[in-house]
Motif scaffolding. Sequence first.
Motif, PDB file in Angstrom:
ATOM      1  N   VAL A  30       0.876  -1.166   0.000  1.00  0.00           N
ATOM      2  CA  VAL A  30       0.000   0.000   0.000  1.00  0.00           C
ATOM      3  C   VAL A  30       0.912   1.214   0.000  1.00  0.00           C
ATOM      4  O   VAL A  30       1.802   1.324   0.834  1.00  0.00           O
ATOM      5  CB  VAL A  30      -0.901   0.040   1.262  1.00  0.00           C
ATOM      6  CG1 VAL A  30      -2.028   1.007   1.080  1.00  0.00           C
ATOM      7  CG2 VAL A  30      -1.442  -1.323   1.607  1.00  0.00           C
ATOM      8  N   ALA A  31       0.705   2.113  -0.934  1.00  0.00           N
ATOM      9  CA  ALA A  31       1.588   3.273  -1.094  1.00  0.00           C
ATOM     10  C   ALA A  31       0.968   4.511  -0.455  1.00  0.00           C
ATOM     11  O   ALA A  31      -0.255   4.575  -0.266  1.00  0.00           O
ATOM     12  CB  ALA A  31       1.831   3.526  -2.580  1.00  0.00           C
ATOM     13  N   ASP A  34      -2.753   5.890  -0.976  1.00  0.00           N
ATOM     14  CA  ASP A  34      -3.731   4.811  -1.159  1.00  0.00           C
ATOM     15  C   ASP A  34      -4.675   4.741   0.035  1.00  0.00           C
ATOM     16  O   ASP A  34      -4.288   5.012   1.163  1.00  0.00           O
ATOM     17  CB  ASP A  34      -3.044   3.446  -1.300  1.00  0.00           C
ATOM     18  CG  ASP A  34      -2.322   3.276  -2.620  1.00  0.00           C
ATOM     19  OD1 ASP A  34      -2.494   4.134  -3.515  1.00  0.00           O
ATOM     20  OD2 ASP A  34      -1.578   2.287  -2.743  1.00  0.00           O
ATOM     21  N   ARG A  35      -5.901   4.337  -0.259  1.00  0.00           N
ATOM     22  CA  ARG A  35      -6.869   4.113   0.810  1.00  0.00           C
ATOM     23  C   ARG A  35      -6.811   2.659   1.241  1.00  0.00           C
ATOM     24  O   ARG A  35      -6.641   1.758   0.421  1.00  0.00           O
ATOM     25  CB  ARG A  35      -8.274   4.448   0.335  1.00  0.00           C
ATOM     26  CG  ARG A  35      -8.512   5.928   0.279  1.00  0.00           C
ATOM     27  CD  ARG A  35      -9.904   6.343  -0.100  1.00  0.00           C
ATOM     28  NE  ARG A  35     -10.927   5.358   0.181  1.00  0.00           N
ATOM     29  CZ  ARG A  35     -12.094   5.321  -0.413  1.00  0.00           C
ATOM     30  NH1 ARG A  35     -12.392   6.207  -1.327  1.00  0.00           N
ATOM     31  NH2 ARG A  35     -12.973   4.414  -0.113  1.00  0.00           N
ATOM     32  N   SER A  75      -6.392   6.632   4.791  1.00  0.00           N
ATOM     33  CA  SER A  75      -5.378   6.680   3.740  1.00  0.00           C
ATOM     34  C   SER A  75      -3.982   6.603   4.348  1.00  0.00           C
ATOM     35  O   SER A  75      -3.758   7.025   5.477  1.00  0.00           O
ATOM     36  CB  SER A  75      -5.477   7.988   2.948  1.00  0.00           C
ATOM     37  OG  SER A  75      -6.729   8.088   2.331  1.00  0.00           O
TER      38      SER A  75
END
Length: 115
Positions: A30-31, A34-35, A75
């Motif tokens: 996950v970056a 991102d959510r 997020s």
Amino acid sequence: MLLTLDLNDPRPLHEQVTAAIRRAIAQGDVAPGDRLPPARDLADAMGVNANTVLRSLRDLRDEGLLEFRRGRGVSVLRRPDPREALRERARDLLDEAARYGLGPDEVVDLIKDMS
């Protein structure tokens, strides 16, 4: 985002969930920006109570890794410090070694033998 927990891990569940999410962020699953999936979905995927996941998400928010936005979910703000991520994994390694009766010095010797 695939998150798993070790049933033999003696740490409280919320700490395991926190570590799993932190690890996913650190590894780039996950970056930033991102959510995350809803807490209920994460809880179902890991087989824990949604309140456990919410506690972990709050801990990660307090660390500055996550941001809560009303109506937009949770997020990722940033990746954790690489040294902190390694420290967490080293802690896990030492815990696992202790279950096998090995101390920190023996783990260091094993690592030195590998390099």
